[in-house]
Motif scaffolding. Structure first.
Motif, short mmCIF file in Angstrom:
data_model
loop_
_atom_site.label_atom_id
_atom_site.label_comp_id
_atom_site.label_asym_id
_atom_site.label_seq_id
_atom_site.Cartn_x
_atom_site.Cartn_y
_atom_site.Cartn_z
N SER A 321 -6.46 20.41 -2.06
CA SER A 321 -7.63 19.80 -1.43
C SER A 321 -7.84 20.38 -0.03
O SER A 321 -6.90 20.90 0.58
CB SER A 321 -7.48 18.28 -1.35
OG SER A 321 -6.45 17.94 -0.46
N GLN A 359 -12.53 7.33 -0.82
CA GLN A 359 -11.49 6.65 -0.03
C GLN A 359 -11.51 5.15 -0.29
O GLN A 359 -10.47 4.50 -0.32
CB GLN A 359 -11.69 6.92 1.47
CG GLN A 359 -11.71 8.40 1.85
CD GLN A 359 -10.60 9.19 1.19
OE1 GLN A 359 -9.44 8.80 1.26
NE2 GLN A 359 -10.95 10.27 0.51
N LYS A 362 -9.36 3.95 -3.09
CA LYS A 362 -7.90 4.10 -3.03
C LYS A 362 -7.21 2.78 -2.72
O LYS A 362 -7.79 1.90 -2.08
CB LYS A 362 -7.53 5.16 -2.00
CG LYS A 362 -7.94 6.55 -2.47
CD LYS A 362 -7.43 7.63 -1.56
CE LYS A 362 -7.75 8.99 -2.16
NZ LYS A 362 -7.25 10.08 -1.34
N ASN A 366 -2.04 4.35 -0.48
CA ASN A 366 -2.21 5.79 -0.65
C ASN A 366 -3.53 6.32 -0.09
O ASN A 366 -3.97 7.39 -0.46
CB ASN A 366 -2.08 6.16 -2.12
CG ASN A 366 -3.24 5.65 -2.93
OD1 ASN A 366 -4.17 5.09 -2.37
ND2 ASN A 366 -3.19 5.82 -4.22
N SER A 367 -4.15 5.56 0.77
CA SER A 367 -5.45 6.01 1.26
C SER A 367 -5.33 7.06 2.36
O SER A 367 -4.80 6.83 3.43
CB SER A 367 -6.25 4.83 1.81
OG SER A 367 -7.37 5.32 2.49
N TRP A 368 -5.87 8.19 2.04
CA TRP A 368 -5.93 9.30 2.98
C TRP A 368 -6.80 8.87 4.16
O TRP A 368 -6.48 9.05 5.33
CB TRP A 368 -6.55 10.46 2.23
CG TRP A 368 -6.64 11.75 2.94
CD1 TRP A 368 -5.99 12.13 4.07
CD2 TRP A 368 -7.44 12.84 2.52
NE1 TRP A 368 -6.34 13.40 4.38
CE2 TRP A 368 -7.22 13.87 3.46
CE3 TRP A 368 -8.31 13.08 1.46
CZ2 TRP A 368 -7.85 15.10 3.35
CZ3 TRP A 368 -8.93 14.31 1.36
CH2 TRP A 368 -8.69 15.30 2.29
N THR A 396 -11.79 19.40 -3.77
CA THR A 396 -10.56 19.26 -4.55
C THR A 396 -10.54 20.40 -5.56
O THR A 396 -11.58 20.86 -6.01
CB THR A 396 -10.51 17.92 -5.30
OG1 THR A 396 -11.71 17.73 -6.01
CG2 THR A 396 -10.30 16.75 -4.35
N GLU A 428 -1.56 15.98 -3.05
CA GLU A 428 -1.68 14.58 -3.51
C GLU A 428 -3.14 14.11 -3.49
O GLU A 428 -3.60 13.45 -4.42
CB GLU A 428 -0.80 13.69 -2.61
CG GLU A 428 -0.38 12.38 -3.22
CD GLU A 428 0.00 12.45 -4.71
OE1 GLU A 428 -0.59 11.66 -5.47
OE2 GLU A 428 0.81 13.30 -5.13
N ASN A 429 -3.88 14.49 -2.44
CA ASN A 429 -5.29 14.08 -2.37
C ASN A 429 -6.13 14.75 -3.45
O ASN A 429 -7.04 14.14 -4.00
CB ASN A 429 -5.87 14.40 -0.99
CG ASN A 429 -5.40 13.39 0.04
OD1 ASN A 429 -5.54 12.19 -0.15
ND2 ASN A 429 -4.79 13.88 1.11
N TYR A 432 -5.32 12.96 -6.70
CA TYR A 432 -5.93 11.63 -6.75
C TYR A 432 -7.42 11.73 -7.09
O TYR A 432 -7.94 10.97 -7.90
CB TYR A 432 -5.73 10.89 -5.42
CG TYR A 432 -5.96 9.41 -5.62
CD1 TYR A 432 -4.93 8.61 -6.08
CD2 TYR A 432 -7.21 8.84 -5.43
CE1 TYR A 432 -5.12 7.26 -6.33
CE2 TYR A 432 -7.42 7.49 -5.67
CZ TYR A 432 -6.38 6.71 -6.11
OH TYR A 432 -6.58 5.38 -6.37
#
Ligand SMILES: Cc1cc2nc3c(=O)[nH]c(=O)nc-3n(C[C@H](O)[C@H](O)[C@H](O)COP(=O)(O)OP(=O)(O)OC[C@H]3O[C@@H](n4cnc5c(N)ncnc54)[C@H](O)[C@@H]3O)c2cc1C
Length: 597
Positions: A321, A359, A362, A366-368, A396, A428-429, A432
């Motif tokens: 990402s 976001q 999420k 786990n929220s970016w 992504t 990871e983002n 997700y």
């Protein structure tokens, strides 16, 4: 559900569609977003990563971005309250099907489950209204021989046929034309769901057309292969449906779209079966008949089997990402990737609205976005990199291939991203973002519980017009909604989902709160039509992969021109002179009851 005097059935098979899918919404019965007693949104069931989890930012997002008020509910009617029109009976067809040993049913619920796809109209009709015309009879062929037999019976008994695969159409392709007087048979391909063979030498696979994407992929994976075609509807859509709509999957960069994957097929028409005599990679033998069947949307006949390319499972699958300061920079990044032809298996660029929406979906841990708000990374992005949270957007990607191939792709993308002020956002983002794909399809049903009307639509556009088209269409949606009396904030968001040498596919989400409006659906239609006109004015197409159905038929003439439409009509009248395949998709047929000509 209104009762029907007599239900006629023969050997009805147990069907996943009738057992585990919702009758008035997307997906599995047990999977949906709901607001908990403490006011937070959670996702039920156990089939998805977000199942059983709480999304604390989702309700505030709905309130802020769509003006949703939990006190104002627009719950669906129950199935018992739903009024189903009685079937057009045709004793001759019942007798013929029975004699031929074909499974059939005219039970109201079974007919209803095959009467629609997943447009906003379909959902509103199911939840709050009715569907004026639905199939009169459902049949389940088990083989190509059965398909031929059903076609013969239908012709002889003067019935019409609409094939159905997964029922995930978003173009009204499955809707029965209201004026159709004949008994309409829905041909459910669900029992034709086998892989017939896998050819390891030539890397091809032959499968029946009713096989659902997730089953095809699971069975190929178990043998060390993938077909690489991964539309967001893969859980429910079928091989036959993909071919007949010209579908596109998120990993088309590596594996190709359905037209690139298709090698060969069998196609049953009222004039006989189309079947190429050899299974070769390419042929120079006049215009390609496969291209006529691809995208035919059930208007010409039934795809019974297809041979598609397959690929050894990649050694590595990896996500990535990036964040970019603006959508413009993200588009420039994609343009350069396409020029250099270094696109990984999948690439998606989401605009700021969708970035924020992602976001909001999420879970807290786990929220970016959450971490960006509170940690050093926010300082890095906003202060040192100069990003504004109201403008930044995200890319992504999925890398698939051999170890060194993926390393090289990753290295080149990282390097290029920097040139366009992109900052790597981690694996990871990326992961997700893709995992959310399947859950997002359920989000509209939650909105609909509180008056939100929403839809997605897509287009393809040359590179030099991508930005103008995205900006203009989003602005137009907001402007039209306001003009037409929508009183709450409007969601207008887009993402670039596919890159090509000469352009890109752009996918829009659009939704508004219909609270206070007496004619929400009419307003919805006006906005969507205006948005499609704007897309075309900006150089976009009527569809990149959803197809035409009946929803986008009005733009077929301007898309193809009169001569081409004449050619399509000639093909239709040659192969299906009695208009047995009477779903009225793509073009109007002279002499048919729905014709405006
Ligand atoms: C949440 C969601 C996500 C989606 N994501 C994507 C995506 O990523 N990419 C994409 O391309 N599309 C996508 N779509 C649209 C849809 O999934 C595709 O159009 C898909 O190809 C339809 O397949 P199906 O089996 O469900 O066909 P159906 O919906 O059952 O039928 C579609 C049309 O094909 C005809 N048809 C079906 N089977 C046959 C057959 N065997 N022979 C002849 N005609 C047949 C039907 O008569 C109808 O006209 C999405 C839809 C939803 C609701």
């Amino acid at each position: 559900m209104a009762s029907q005097t007599e239900v006629l059935e023969n050997n009805v098979p147990p069907s996943y569609r009738d057992k585990i899918l919702k009758w008035n919404g997307w997906g599995y019965n047990d999977s949906y977003f709901k607001v908990n007693s403490d006011g937070h949104v959670t996702f039920t069931g156990d089939k998805y990563d977000i199942s059983g989890k709480v999304m604390p930012h989702l309700r505030p997002w709905f309130e802020a971005n769509l003006g949703v008020d939990l006190g104002y509910e627009t719950k669906s009617q129950t199935i018992d309250a739903f009024v189903i029109p009685p079937p057009v009976d045709n004793d001759e067809i019942y007798d013929m099907l029975k004699e031929r040993g074909i499974s059939f049913s005219n039970s109201p619920r079974i007919r209803l489950m095959r009467a629609h796809g997943h447009t906003v109209h379909d959902m509103i009709n199911l939840r709050h209204g009715k569907i004026p015309r639905i199939p009169d009879l459902v049949v389940w062929p088990k083989s190509e021989k059965d398909v031929v037999s059903i076609l013969e019976a239908a012709q002889s008994a003067h019935c019409a046929i609409i094939p159905i695969g997964g029922g995930t159409s978003v173009s009204s392709a499955l809707a029965v034309p209201e004026l159709e007087k004949r008994c309409v048979i829905s041909m459910d391909m669900a029992l034709m769901d086998r892989i017939i063979w896998i050819d390891r030498n030539n890397l091809t696979c032959r499968a029946q057309a009713g096989i659902i994407g997730q089953k095809l992929e699971r069975e190929l994976n178990a043998k060390g292969f993938t077909c690489g075609h991964e539309p967001d509807s893969i859980e429910f859509s079928t091989l036959g449906g993909w071919i007949s709509t010209r579908a596109s999957g998120m990993k088309k960069n590596k594996y190709g779209n359905i037209e690139d994957l298709l090698v060969h097929l069998n196609f049953v028409s009222t004039k006989g079966t189309i079947q190429r005599q050899c299974q070769v990679p390419r042929i120079s033998a006049g215009p390609d008949i496969l291209q006529v069947i691809l995208g035919s949307e059930g208007t010409l006949g039934v795809i019974t089997e297809a041979t598609i390319k397959i690929f050894p499972l990649p050694q590595v699958k990896k996500y990535g990402s990036f964040v970019f300061p603006t959508f413009e920079r993200g588009v420039e990044f994609f343009r350069e990737i396409a020029k250099l032809r270094i696109q990984p298996a999948s690439l998606r660029l989401v605009d700021n609205e969708q970035f924020i929406m992602g976001q909001a979906l999420k879970t807290e841990d786990n929220s970016w976005w959450h971490s960006l708000k509170s940690s050093l990374s926010k300082m890095y992005i906003t202060k040192w990199k100069g990003f504004s949270v109201d403008q930044m957007c995200a890319v992504t990607c999925v890398y698939e291939g051999q170890n060194d191939e993926v390393d090289e792709q990753e290295r080149r993308l990282n390097e290029l991203a920097e040139k366009f002020q992109g900052v790597a956002g981690g694996e990871e983002n990326g992961k997700y973002g893709y995992r959310l794909t399947f859950a997002i399809a359920y989000l509209r049903d939650l909105g609909m519980n509180y008056g939100v009307l929403g839809e997605s639509f897509e287009t393809s556009v040359p590179w030099d017009k991508v930005l103008t088209l995205c900006n203009n269409v989003k602005q137009l949606i907001r402007r039209e909604a306001k003009k037409l009396g929508v009183q709450y904030p409007v969601l207008a968001s887009c993402r670039v989902t596919q890159v090509y040498d000469t352009g890109a596919c752009v996918y829009f989400y659009f939704g508004f709160n219909s609270r206070g409006l007496t004619n929400g659906l009419e307003i919805y239609d006006k906005i969507e039509t205006a948005a499609r006109d704007e897309i075309i004015a900006c150089g976009g197409s009527i569809s990149h992969h959803h197809g035409v159905g009946k929803l986008r038929k009005q733009w077929m003439l301007s898309t193809h021109g009169a001569v081409s439409i004449g050619l399509l009509k000639a093909i239709k009248s040659e192969i299906d002179p009695a208009n047995v395949f009477a779903n009225a998709n793509l073009i109007d047929i002279i002499g048919s009851p729905h014709s405006k000509l």
